[in-house]
Design a protein around this motif. Structure first.
Motif: not given
Length: 134
Positions: A119-123
């Motif tokens: 979920f890095e990009n979303k976070l």
């Protein structure tokens, strides 16, 4: 979330981990599930890592520190887990250290790292939006 709220969340969950690690836990019903204790460690340290990551990543006014926040959170949780195992032997007569607990804690940390990386990009996007509003 505000910095103070994140800090309180970190303190509360760290206190919960400390209490669960050092208190004499008495269950009203004897539950004997093979490996259940280790699953509990894994889940507790999965959440512990996410809580610490959230504190580091969202407390600052900069969105580029994803990996640094992940490393800090993982290191704190790993060494805290080892400390709790050592303190069980040193401070209590009713608890004992187990290296399998450290392994279960570490597994929870590793699962949290993978989860957060997914979920890095979303976070990062959420943090950028939060920073642009403030």
């Amino acid at each position: 979330m505000e910095r103070k709220t994140l800090f309180v969340l970190v303190l509360l969950y760290t206190g919960l981990i400390t209490w669960a690690s050092l208190a004499r836990l008495v269950l009203p019903v004897k539950v004997n599930v093979q490996g259940g204790d280790k699953v509990g460690h894994l889940i507790a340290y999965f959440i512990f890592t996410i809580v610490w990551f959230t504190f580091f990543f969202f407390r600052d006014r900069n969105d580029v520190y994803f990996n640094q926040s992940l490393i800090k959170a993982s290191a704190i949780c790993f060494f805290y887990g080892i400390l709790m195992e050592l303190l069980q032997t040193l401070l209590t007569s009713y608890r004992s250290s187990e290296w399998y607990d450290v392994l279960a804690n570490t597994s929870g940390i590793i699962f949290a790292v993978f989860f957060l990386k997914v979920f890095e990009n979303k976070l990062v996007r959420i943090n950028k939006m939060r920073l642009s509003v403030n």
